[in-house]
Design a protein around this motif. Structure first.
Motif, mmCIF file in Angstrom:
data_model
loop_
_atom_site.group_PDB
_atom_site.id
_atom_site.type_symbol
_atom_site.label_atom_id
_atom_site.label_comp_id
_atom_site.label_asym_id
_atom_site.label_seq_id
_atom_site.Cartn_x
_atom_site.Cartn_y
_atom_site.Cartn_z
ATOM 1 N N ASP A 90 25.738 19.587 16.491
ATOM 2 C CA ASP A 90 25.912 18.483 17.429
ATOM 3 C C ASP A 90 25.539 17.174 16.750
ATOM 4 O O ASP A 90 24.863 17.166 15.730
ATOM 5 N N ARG A 111 25.946 15.720 21.571
ATOM 6 C CA ARG A 111 27.376 15.928 21.839
ATOM 7 C C ARG A 111 27.957 16.802 20.734
ATOM 8 O O ARG A 111 27.535 16.719 19.582
ATOM 9 N N ASP A 112 28.921 17.603 21.109
ATOM 10 C CA ASP A 112 29.594 18.477 20.155
ATOM 11 C C ASP A 112 30.419 17.637 19.173
ATOM 12 O O ASP A 112 31.136 16.723 19.581
ATOM 13 N N ARG A 113 30.306 17.940 17.877
ATOM 14 C CA ARG A 113 31.017 17.177 16.848
ATOM 15 C C ARG A 113 32.538 17.253 16.975
ATOM 16 O O ARG A 113 33.240 16.331 16.602
ATOM 17 N N PHE A 114 33.036 18.358 17.465
ATOM 18 C CA PHE A 114 34.482 18.560 17.479
ATOM 19 C C PHE A 114 35.131 18.159 18.799
ATOM 20 O O PHE A 114 36.172 17.516 18.814
ATOM 21 N N SER A 115 34.513 18.525 19.907
ATOM 22 C CA SER A 115 35.118 18.221 21.211
ATOM 23 C C SER A 115 34.562 16.943 21.832
ATOM 24 O O SER A 115 35.116 16.445 22.799
ATOM 25 N N ASP A 116 33.457 16.438 21.299
ATOM 26 C CA ASP A 116 32.784 15.243 21.800
ATOM 27 C C ASP A 116 32.212 15.446 23.210
ATOM 28 O O ASP A 116 31.877 14.507 23.897
ATOM 29 N N MET A 117 32.083 16.686 23.628
ATOM 30 C CA MET A 117 31.539 16.981 24.958
ATOM 31 C C MET A 117 30.019 16.968 24.920
ATOM 32 O O MET A 117 29.400 17.335 23.926
ATOM 33 N N THR A 119 26.372 18.145 25.233
ATOM 34 C CA THR A 119 25.803 19.481 25.040
ATOM 35 C C THR A 119 24.341 19.593 25.444
ATOM 36 O O THR A 119 23.831 20.691 25.607
#
Length: 139
Positions: A90, A111-117, A119
């Protein structure tokens, strides 16, 4: 041949201290072992609620263990109230309320590095300074 000698030495108890040290490290998590290595030869000082962050020096994450900031010869460690929220996969979004200082009251979300959601949330605790131990008898 060398392996047999090492096993024989261990059986005789000649390697008792390193074996005990290895067992101690085996009980640590990967993050705890990494932090222990970083802090080798250092002693903890009085915890502080804020640290001054200079320039673009990074705040290092140690998975499920702590946040670390190096300033000069001091390594500042924040064990956080939520170490399980610290994840290298993250990225952190830090909302500071004290200018160039990072304080226990500041907000950190992950935040998740790939989805930007979103966390999670990291709740800071006091920052513990670790400085090199004085070497008595030298000099």
């Amino acid at each position: 041949m060398i392996r047999r000698l090492a096993l024989a030495s261990a059986a005789l108890g000649l390697l008792a201290a390193p074996v005990a040290h290895a067992e101690e490290q085996a009980e640590m998590t990967k993050g705890e072992a990494k932090l222990a290595k970083m802090l080798e030869g250092r002693v903890a000082g009085k915890p502080e609620s804020c640290i001054t962050m200079i320039g673009s020096r990074p705040l290092t994450r140690i998975d499920e263990t702590a946040l670390v900031y190096k300033s000069g010869n001091t390594i500042w460690v924040n064990y956080t109230k939520t170490p399980d929220a610290i994840d290298d996969s993250d990225y952190m979004v830090i909302r500071k309320f004290s200018g160039s200082q990072l304080c226990r009251s500041d907000q950190i979300t992950t935040r998740d590095r790939f989805s930007d959601m979103y966390t999670g949330f990291i709740f800071l605790d006091d920052f513990v300074p670790y400085r090199l131990a004085d070497k008595e008898g030298e000099g």
